[in-house]
Design a protein around this motif. Sequence first.
Motif, PDB file in Angstrom:
ATOM      1  N   UNK A 276       0.827  -1.157   0.187  1.00  0.00           N
ATOM      2  CA  UNK A 276       0.125  -0.053   0.027  1.00  0.00           C
ATOM      3  C   UNK A 276       0.786   1.318  -0.064  1.00  0.00           C
ATOM      4  N   UNK A 277       2.111   1.376   0.848  1.00  0.00           N
ATOM      5  CA  UNK A 277       2.585   2.446   1.213  1.00  0.00           C
ATOM      6  C   UNK A 277       4.154   2.795   0.626  1.00  0.00           C
ATOM      7  N   UNK A 278       4.625   1.842   0.102  1.00  0.00           N
ATOM      8  CA  UNK A 278       5.928   2.008  -0.159  1.00  0.00           C
ATOM      9  C   UNK A 278       6.237   2.969  -1.317  1.00  0.00           C
ATOM     10  N   UNK A 279       5.637   2.862  -2.510  1.00  0.00           N
ATOM     11  CA  UNK A 279       5.989   3.809  -3.583  1.00  0.00           C
ATOM     12  C   UNK A 279       7.395   3.674  -4.042  1.00  0.00           C
ATOM     13  N   UNK A 280       8.206   4.726  -3.985  1.00  0.00           N
ATOM     14  CA  UNK A 280       9.627   4.989  -4.324  1.00  0.00           C
ATOM     15  C   UNK A 280      10.363   4.849  -3.328  1.00  0.00           C
ATOM     16  N   UNK A 282      12.539   3.734   0.119  1.00  0.00           N
ATOM     17  CA  UNK A 282      13.622   2.520   0.341  1.00  0.00           C
ATOM     18  C   UNK A 282      12.894   1.423   1.344  1.00  0.00           C
ATOM     19  N   UNK A 283      12.271   2.325   2.496  1.00  0.00           N
ATOM     20  CA  UNK A 283      11.562   1.419   3.343  1.00  0.00           C
ATOM     21  C   UNK A 283      10.125   2.069   3.529  1.00  0.00           C
ATOM     22  N   UNK A 284       9.558   1.295   4.208  1.00  0.00           N
ATOM     23  CA  UNK A 284       7.871   1.946   4.597  1.00  0.00           C
ATOM     24  C   UNK A 284       8.069   2.069   6.288  1.00  0.00           C
ATOM     25  N   UNK A 285       8.210   3.363   6.574  1.00  0.00           N
ATOM     26  CA  UNK A 285       8.292   3.795   7.803  1.00  0.00           C
ATOM     27  C   UNK A 285       7.005   4.427   8.506  1.00  0.00           C
ATOM     28  N   UNK A 286       6.481   3.669   9.540  1.00  0.00           N
ATOM     29  CA  UNK A 286       5.496   4.125  10.268  1.00  0.00           C
ATOM     30  C   UNK A 286       5.988   4.333  11.624  1.00  0.00           C
TER      31      UNK A 286
END
Length: 353
Positions: A276-280, A282-286
């Motif tokens: 859902x959230x990665x896009x471009x 490097x990581x998904x950071x929540x």
Amino acid sequence: MHPKFVPVILAGGKGERFWPLSRKHRPKQFLCLDGSGESLIQATANRLLPIVGGWEDIWVITSKLLETGVQEQLPSLPAANLLAEPEGRDTAAAVAWASLEVAKRYGDDVIIGFFPADAWIGDVEAFARTIDAAVELAHTQGAIVTLGITPTFPSTGYGYIQQGAVSSEERGLKTYRVDRFTEKPDLATAKDFIANGDYTWNSGIFIFTAKTAIAELQIHAPELMQLLIEQGVSIYPTLPKISIDYALMEKTKLTHVIPADFGWDDLGDWNAIERLLKGDSINVELANHVCIDTQGSVLYASNPDETIVTIGLEDVVVVRDGDVTLIVAKHRTQEIKEVLGKIKENRELDRLL
């Protein structure tokens, strides 16, 4: 003009693969997983509200354990529209009981839709158009309608629906007879399904008239439906534990599928957050994340005051919640349920469930 449409949100699931964020009293459907500030059950209700015009015709079925939590999540839901199962018996029992209760209030011709509480949907307008088409099909043909999601990768975690012959066109959308359902195939089979082109993922969304649902369940799952009709909810703990897919959808001859294109994910585990959230990125950071040479990873902290620090990690999920930190390789997130099994064996760790 079709009869009244009543959506029922199925909200009894545990969402254990989102542990440690998902706990016994705080299951996946109560969580916000996309940074929107809205929990999954709130998002589900809010996309159904414009279709039915208000809270008075939205229902929720959940477990007794989660009843208070649902009331807190959906304070505008009428108390009479909340069904609390005394014990979880999987989706067939939930669909059967809710169908009977909705029919008591609105009559046998009411059209009922069942919607998982924990799915993500991207295009709300396309979703509403598809539901409208499904409602029309259920009304005009007495069909049991399911929505099929166009596969984007060969998933082994989803059920698949094989489309048969075209049955009609509703609201500009083609509908098909269902040839068969296949539950969670192996990778080679999933790849074959994708290449075949006439398979869709099973969304877990079902729409039919109360009359059709009750009659078909009496035929295909009499050990469940007949007991509920004769003895009511008191019989619940003795009902067979079986999904609606196995109890009804794989047996009935009335199933039609509408291939849907509204952006969908069932958010089955932590990897869904990356989709859902990665896009471009490097990581998904929540989370507050400080890193050196970490990539392809998902970082989540429930407390905004806490910070996750990583060095040299790749393709991992790190989740910090309360007194638990989970670190798992992305390709092994399905094994979180096994970890919970080990925790359940140790009474001293009950607080972690």
